[in-house]
Design an enzyme around this catalytic site. Structure first.
Site, PDB file in Angstrom:
ATOM      1  N   SER A  78      -6.934  39.842  16.124  1.00 41.98           N
ATOM      2  CA  SER A  78      -5.364  40.167  15.696  1.00 41.98           C
ATOM      3  C   SER A  78      -4.850  38.984  16.665  1.00 41.98           C
ATOM      4  O   SER A  78      -5.054  38.386  17.311  1.00 41.98           O
ATOM      5  CB  SER A  78      -4.908  41.476  16.235  1.00 41.98           C
ATOM      6  OG  SER A  78      -3.514  41.762  16.315  1.00 41.98           O
ATOM      7  N   TYR A  85      -3.469  48.540  22.547  1.00 38.22           N
ATOM      8  CA  TYR A  85      -3.804  47.917  21.221  1.00 38.22           C
ATOM      9  C   TYR A  85      -4.132  46.413  21.311  1.00 38.22           C
ATOM     10  O   TYR A  85      -5.456  46.092  21.096  1.00 38.22           O
ATOM     11  CB  TYR A  85      -2.773  48.094  20.117  1.00 38.22           C
ATOM     12  CG  TYR A  85      -3.314  47.423  18.761  1.00 38.22           C
ATOM     13  CD1 TYR A  85      -4.322  47.722  17.940  1.00 38.22           C
ATOM     14  CD2 TYR A  85      -2.657  45.914  18.445  1.00 38.22           C
ATOM     15  CE1 TYR A  85      -4.751  47.239  16.878  1.00 38.22           C
ATOM     16  CE2 TYR A  85      -3.338  45.416  17.129  1.00 38.22           C
ATOM     17  CZ  TYR A  85      -4.189  45.857  16.590  1.00 38.22           C
ATOM     18  OH  TYR A  85      -4.665  45.234  15.175  1.00 38.22           O
TER      19      TYR A  85
HETATM   20  P1  NDP Z   1      -6.299  49.756   7.471  1.00 39.68           P
HETATM   21  O1  NDP Z   1      -5.895  50.716   8.383  1.00 39.68           O
HETATM   22  O2  NDP Z   1      -5.948  49.314   6.021  1.00 39.68           O
HETATM   23  O3  NDP Z   1      -7.882  49.508   7.526  1.00 39.68           O
HETATM   24  C1  NDP Z   1      -8.590  49.958   8.699  1.00 39.68           C
HETATM   25  C2  NDP Z   1      -9.884  49.978   8.309  1.00 39.68           C
HETATM   26  O4  NDP Z   1     -10.826  50.357   9.254  1.00 39.68           O
HETATM   27  C3  NDP Z   1     -10.207  51.217   7.313  1.00 39.68           C
HETATM   28  O5  NDP Z   1     -11.086  50.928   6.104  1.00 39.68           O
HETATM   29  C4  NDP Z   1     -10.870  52.399   8.092  1.00 39.68           C
HETATM   30  O6  NDP Z   1     -11.690  53.324   7.394  1.00 39.68           O
HETATM   31  C5  NDP Z   1     -11.725  51.641   9.044  1.00 39.68           C
HETATM   32  N1  NDP Z   1     -11.916  52.444  10.354  1.00 39.68           N
HETATM   33  C6  NDP Z   1     -11.117  53.281  11.121  1.00 39.68           C
HETATM   34  N2  NDP Z   1     -11.686  53.924  11.974  1.00 39.68           N
HETATM   35  C7  NDP Z   1     -13.140  53.643  11.650  1.00 39.68           C
HETATM   36  C8  NDP Z   1     -14.276  54.171  11.989  1.00 39.68           C
HETATM   37  N3  NDP Z   1     -14.418  54.809  13.191  1.00 39.68           N
HETATM   38  N4  NDP Z   1     -15.540  53.794  11.545  1.00 39.68           N
HETATM   39  C9  NDP Z   1     -15.506  53.064  10.322  1.00 39.68           C
HETATM   40  N5  NDP Z   1     -14.277  52.265   9.830  1.00 39.68           N
HETATM   41  C10 NDP Z   1     -13.230  52.814  10.614  1.00 39.68           C
HETATM   42  O7  NDP Z   1      -5.868  48.545   8.407  1.00 39.68           O
HETATM   43  P2  NDP Z   1      -6.433  46.776   8.399  1.00 39.68           P
HETATM   44  O8  NDP Z   1      -6.968  46.433   6.855  1.00 39.68           O
HETATM   45  O9  NDP Z   1      -4.718  46.085   8.515  1.00 39.68           O
HETATM   46  O10 NDP Z   1      -7.188  46.798   9.673  1.00 39.68           O
HETATM   47  C11 NDP Z   1      -8.251  46.140   9.589  1.00 39.68           C
HETATM   48  C12 NDP Z   1      -8.616  45.164  10.961  1.00 39.68           C
HETATM   49  O11 NDP Z   1      -7.567  44.320  10.693  1.00 39.68           O
HETATM   50  C13 NDP Z   1      -8.234  46.009  12.056  1.00 39.68           C
HETATM   51  O12 NDP Z   1      -9.236  45.717  12.892  1.00 39.68           O
HETATM   52  C14 NDP Z   1      -6.939  45.441  12.684  1.00 39.68           C
HETATM   53  O13 NDP Z   1      -6.840  45.935  13.831  1.00 39.68           O
HETATM   54  C15 NDP Z   1      -6.766  44.129  12.141  1.00 39.68           C
HETATM   55  N6  NDP Z   1      -5.594  43.695  12.066  1.00 39.68           N
HETATM   56  C16 NDP Z   1      -4.627  44.065  10.956  1.00 39.68           C
HETATM   57  C17 NDP Z   1      -3.378  43.545  11.027  1.00 39.68           C
HETATM   58  C18 NDP Z   1      -2.442  43.941  10.014  1.00 39.68           C
HETATM   59  O14 NDP Z   1      -1.196  43.778  10.075  1.00 39.68           O
HETATM   60  N7  NDP Z   1      -2.838  44.802   9.072  1.00 39.68           N
HETATM   61  C19 NDP Z   1      -2.851  42.297  11.904  1.00 39.68           C
HETATM   62  C20 NDP Z   1      -4.120  42.164  12.952  1.00 39.68           C
HETATM   63  C21 NDP Z   1      -5.157  42.707  12.935  1.00 39.68           C
HETATM   64  P3  NDP Z   1     -11.820  54.900   7.419  1.00 39.68           P
HETATM   65  O15 NDP Z   1     -10.480  55.270   7.927  1.00 39.68           O
HETATM   66  O16 NDP Z   1     -11.892  55.388   5.920  1.00 39.68           O
HETATM   67  O17 NDP Z   1     -12.934  54.969   8.223  1.00 39.68           O
END
Ligand code: NDP
Length: 246
Positions: free
Chosen positions: A144, A157
């Site tokens: 991030s 975070y």
């Molecule tokens: P979303 O919330 O849309 O996606 C997060 C994903 O992580 C979901 O598919 C969720 O699936 C999964 N997840 C959460 N907990 C678990 C778990 N215990 N096991 C397996 N999967 C898990 O957010 P983003 O797409 O934005 O996030 C993806 C990555 O990008 C993250 O690491 C986030 O920190 C990073 N990021 C995002 C930014 C943004 O602005 N969007 C900016 C910078 C970084 P499920 O709940 O079905 O398990």
């Protein structure tokens, strides 16, 4: 399906049920790679699988909780059983329940550490022996902009993302050059990430902060760029954010 890719790879994506992970799975399958997609919300993974296959792409979906080491090992093993190898793991799963430290939402701090740090480590632990045995492989960590700068309400975070950055950098220094390591640091991207925030103050702050965002496809295309480089080229790090985000 647009099979432009010269060498189809077996690409594992964690957290593929929404946002960046879903976009990565969809895009990499669309350009001809074999995707293995995991997350806890299996209904969403099933929808993704249907969508990708309807477009002619190759994908399998699997329930995955990255906080469970055995589950992550089984996820990687299933991909190797199915395809005979694993070429890339995109350690993307993450949560972001922001709050100021004095709110003492310690359970949420623990959850961020469990998913964003321990989940990443589980991905590395499961894939590293496979990549070493194969003599090739590629780790992609979705960190991030929070791995590079700290904001109020985001101390924990950002701490998890600084850790993800450091662990991934250490991995790159340690592994044989036949194994590539890429850190991708997105800025504000359209996704469901902010829905994990329960603190009203942090929720309110996000309304303005997240007003300018870029589509998750921008991150998917960047990851595809790193994946499709020739074997001797390692894209170490990319920071991708809205042009207006400073
Ligand atoms: P979303 O919330 O849309 O996606 C997060 C994903 O992580 C979901 O598919 C969720 O699936 C999964 N997840 C959460 N907990 C678990 C778990 N215990 N096991 C397996 N999967 C898990 O957010 P983003 O797409 O934005 O996030 C993806 C990555 O990008 C993250 O690491 C986030 O920190 C990073 N990021 C995002 C930014 C943004 O602005 N969007 C900016 C910078 C970084 P499920 O709940 O079905 O398990």
């Amino acid at each position: 399906m647009n099979t432009t890719t010269p060498e189809p790879k077996v690409v594992l994506v964690t957290g593929a049920s929404s946002g960046i992970g879903a976009a990565v799975a969809e895009h990499l399958a669309a350009i001809g790679h074999h995707v293995v997609a995991g997350a806890r919300r299996v209904d969403r993974i099933a929808d993704l699988v249907d969508k990708v296959r309807a477009a002619g792409g190759s994908i399998e979906g699997r329930a995955l909780d990255v906080t469970d080491r055995a589950d992550v090992e089984a996820f990687v093993a299933a991909a190797v059983d199915r395809h005979g190898r694993a070429d890339v793991i995109v350690n993307n799963a993450g949560v972001m329940p922001l709050s100021r430290l004095d709110r003492l939402l310690v359970d949420e701090w623990d959850r961020m550490i469990d998913v964003n740090v321990r989940g990443l480590l589980h991905g590395i632990a499961a894939a590293l022996p496979v990549f070493q045995r194969q003599g090739r492989g590629h780790f992609v960590t979705v960190a991030s902009i929070g791995a590079h700068e700290v904001a109020a309400s985001a101390a924990v975070y950002c701490g998890t993302k600084y850790a993800a950055w450091a662990i991934t950098e250490g991995l790159r220094l340690e592994v044989d050059p036949s194994i590539r390591v890429t850190t991708v640091s997105p800025g504000v991207v359209e996704s469901e990430l902010a829905t994990t925030i329960t603190d009203p103050g942090a929720q309110q702050a996000m309304v303005t902060y997240r007003a300018e965002s870029i589509p998750a496809s921008a991150i998917a295309e960047a990851i595809a760029y790193a994946v499709e480089q020739p074997a001797g080229v390692d894209v170490n790090e990319m920071v991708i954010r809205p042009a207006r985000q400073r």
